[in-house]
Every structure is written in C-alpha cells, then in structure tokens.
Enzyme design. Structure first.
Site, PDB file in Angstrom:
ATOM      1  N   LEU A  11      -5.358  -8.488  -8.960  1.00  0.00           N
ATOM      2  CA  LEU A  11      -6.297  -9.394  -9.642  1.00  0.00           C
ATOM      3  C   LEU A  11      -6.830  -8.747 -10.918  1.00  0.00           C
ATOM      4  CD1 LEU A  11      -8.400 -10.731  -6.615  1.00  0.00           C
ATOM      5  CD2 LEU A  11      -6.533 -11.889  -7.800  1.00  0.00           C
ATOM      6  N   ILE A  12      -7.042  -9.573 -11.946  1.00  0.00           N
ATOM      7  CA  ILE A  12      -7.630  -9.066 -13.192  1.00  0.00           C
ATOM      8  C   ILE A  12      -9.090  -8.702 -12.939  1.00  0.00           C
ATOM      9  CG2 ILE A  12      -8.387  -9.793 -15.503  1.00  0.00           C
ATOM     10  CD1 ILE A  12      -5.786 -11.457 -15.660  1.00  0.00           C
ATOM     11  N   LEU A  13      -9.501  -7.565 -13.447  1.00  0.00           N
ATOM     12  CA  LEU A  13     -10.899  -7.130 -13.310  1.00  0.00           C
ATOM     13  C   LEU A  13     -11.636  -7.518 -14.594  1.00  0.00           C
ATOM     14  CD1 LEU A  13     -10.245  -3.670 -11.680  1.00  0.00           C
ATOM     15  CD2 LEU A  13     -11.154  -5.710 -10.553  1.00  0.00           C
ATOM     16  N   GLY A  24       0.787  -1.231   0.000  1.00  0.00           N
ATOM     17  CA  GLY A  24       0.000   0.000   0.000  1.00  0.00           C
ATOM     18  C   GLY A  24       0.819   1.280   0.000  1.00  0.00           C
ATOM     19  N   SER A  25       2.042   1.210  -0.488  1.00  0.00           N
ATOM     20  CA  SER A  25       2.856   2.456  -0.497  1.00  0.00           C
ATOM     21  C   SER A  25       2.269   3.472  -1.472  1.00  0.00           C
ATOM     22  CB  SER A  25       4.308   2.138  -0.859  1.00  0.00           C
ATOM     23  OG  SER A  25       4.408   1.678  -2.196  1.00  0.00           O
ATOM     24  N   HIS A  64       0.477   0.927 -13.451  1.00  0.00           N
ATOM     25  CA  HIS A  64       1.232  -0.240 -13.934  1.00  0.00           C
ATOM     26  C   HIS A  64       2.686   0.182 -14.148  1.00  0.00           C
ATOM     27  CE1 HIS A  64       1.882  -4.126 -15.684  1.00  0.00           C
ATOM     28  NE2 HIS A  64       2.400  -3.585 -16.782  1.00  0.00           N
ATOM     29  N   ASN A  68      -5.684   2.472 -13.253  1.00  0.00           N
ATOM     30  CA  ASN A  68      -4.724   1.513 -12.709  1.00  0.00           C
ATOM     31  C   ASN A  68      -3.303   2.053 -12.845  1.00  0.00           C
ATOM     32  OD1 ASN A  68      -3.735  -1.121 -11.771  1.00  0.00           O
ATOM     33  ND2 ASN A  68      -3.069  -1.438 -13.900  1.00  0.00           N
TER      34      ASN A  68
END
Ligand code: GRF
Length: 222
Positions: free
Chosen positions: A116-118, A12-13, A137, A135
């Site tokens: 996880l893939i949404l 969670g940084s 990435h 997102n």
C-alpha cells in the site's frame, strides 16, 4: 538496541530473511519487535508468529466494508482513517494512539513487500516521531516505480530495451519508490528464453540479501 517494525502484505520471504539474520546475529543492534500486515491471509504472519514476534493486522478492506466502490467520497474518508490509525499503530502500537508502557515505538520501519502507498498522513507523524522508514523495491532507482516492477523489468529485458535491472532499498518519501536509495544491487536481464518465473527467482534471491544489507546500513546511521 534499535527496535524494528516490519510491514508486510504477502508471503514474507523478505521478513524471513530479516528474522534469520537476527537469529544468526547478523542484524547488528536491530531487534524486530512488531510485524504489521495489510492482509489477514499473509503467510508472513505465520513466519512472525513462529519467531514469537507480535503481529497486528491492519486491513483496508475492513474500513471499506459495506461501502460500495462507487461511493468514492466515503471511501476516501475511510482511507484517511486507515492512514491515521496506521500512523498511531506504528508509533504507539495501537490505533487509538494511547502511549502504552508495554510498547516502545520503533527506531526503524522496514517495508518488506508492503503493497500500500504510504501517504503524508502516515509519513508526517512518523517523521515528527523521529522514526526512519525504508522500503524494498525490485527495480533500479527511477526505473520501474510502482507495481509489477519485476514483470515490467523482465519484459523490457526480453525486449532488449534494458540490459540490467536490480533491487533497491530506499528511504520512504511520499513520492512512490522515489526516496533516496540506501543500497542498489544490479542484475542482468534479457537472458535468452529466461522465463518470468526464472527471473523472479533471481530477483527474490537478491532481495533477501539486499534487505538485510540495507537494513544493517541504516541501523548504523541511527
Ligand atoms: C517482493 O518482491 C517485494 O519487492 C515486492 O513484493 C514481494 C514481497 O515478497 N514488493 P515477500 O512478501 O517478502 O515474500
């Protein structure tokens, strides 16, 4: 005020970068009102609780409990239910999908290390509900989609195959890591003898800047 839900799976940084930005009035009109973690052991949950942000744990292994790996048909059904429940959790704040006066659906969802893939079972209800989802990435658009992007970019840099990599914030669509980029930040790779850990530190430092900058850019268009 635009309400933000942040999805996490680990330390969670990046969530912390958003929390710190909001605390220093650097998150525009954004207000982080919900953190959802795909893991009960995610340290990001403690970061959210320390910032008095409501948290929910939504773990796939809970759905798979007692179902052997080889029982793929039943696991597929459970994954579907996990996705349907996740969509309800994101929109209504509960997996039953009951609209609750105490909960207001978010304007923006930020995937900050969500692993996880949404699937369309999640993304389609969000689109219908008018919720934007972005997102983070740790790669350039189309470069290293999917998992272990940091390590793959570092290896390619050390092998002289690429001279630069980067991080991006992008809109989330069903094709993994392929949504329209909102913000791209580049960094050089292939530094002689740079270890993966040293490269990873540079990436995370850049992510913490990009996640705040990218979220602010999207907030302005909501
Ligand atoms: C980040 O490198 C992110 O790009 C990747 O997982 C890491 C999450 O880190 N998907 P954190 O949980 O935000 O510290």
């Amino acid at each position: 005020m635009k309400l933000i839900t942040v999805l996490i799976s680990g330390s969670g940084s990046n969530l912390q970068a958003l929390i710190d930005a909001q605390a220093s009035n650097s998150l525009g009109n954004g207000n982080i009102t919900h953190v959802i973690s795909s893991s009960a052991s995610a340290y990001g949950l403690q970061r959210a609780q320390a910032a008095q942000i409501p948290t929910t744990i939504h773990q796939l292994k809970t759905y798979y409990k007692g179902i052997p790996k080889e029982n793929t048909q039943e696991r597929t059904q459970k994954r579907h239910q996990f996705n349907v429940d996740l969509a309800n959790l994101l929109i209504y704040g509960n997996i039953e999908g009951n609209p609750d006066a105490q909960y207001t659906k978010p304007h923006l969802i930020v995937c900050a290390g969500w692993m996880l893939i949404l699937s369309p079972q999640v993304l389609e209800p969000l689109e219908k509900a008018g919720i934007t989802i972005i997102n983070l990435h740790p790669a350039l658009p189309g470069a290293f989609d999917g998992t272990h992007a940091i390590e793959r970019a570092w290896k390619a840099g050390q092998a002289g195959e690429i001279a630069e990599a980067g991080v991006m914030i992008h809109k989330v669509i069903t094709e993994v890591d392929r949504g329209q980029p909102v913000l791209v930040k580049r960094l050089e790779v292939g530094k002689p003898q740079e270890t993966l850990e040293e490269y990873e530190k540079r990436v995370h430092d850049l992510e913490h800047i990009a996640i705040v900058e990218g979220t602010n850019m999207v907030l302005k268009e909501l």
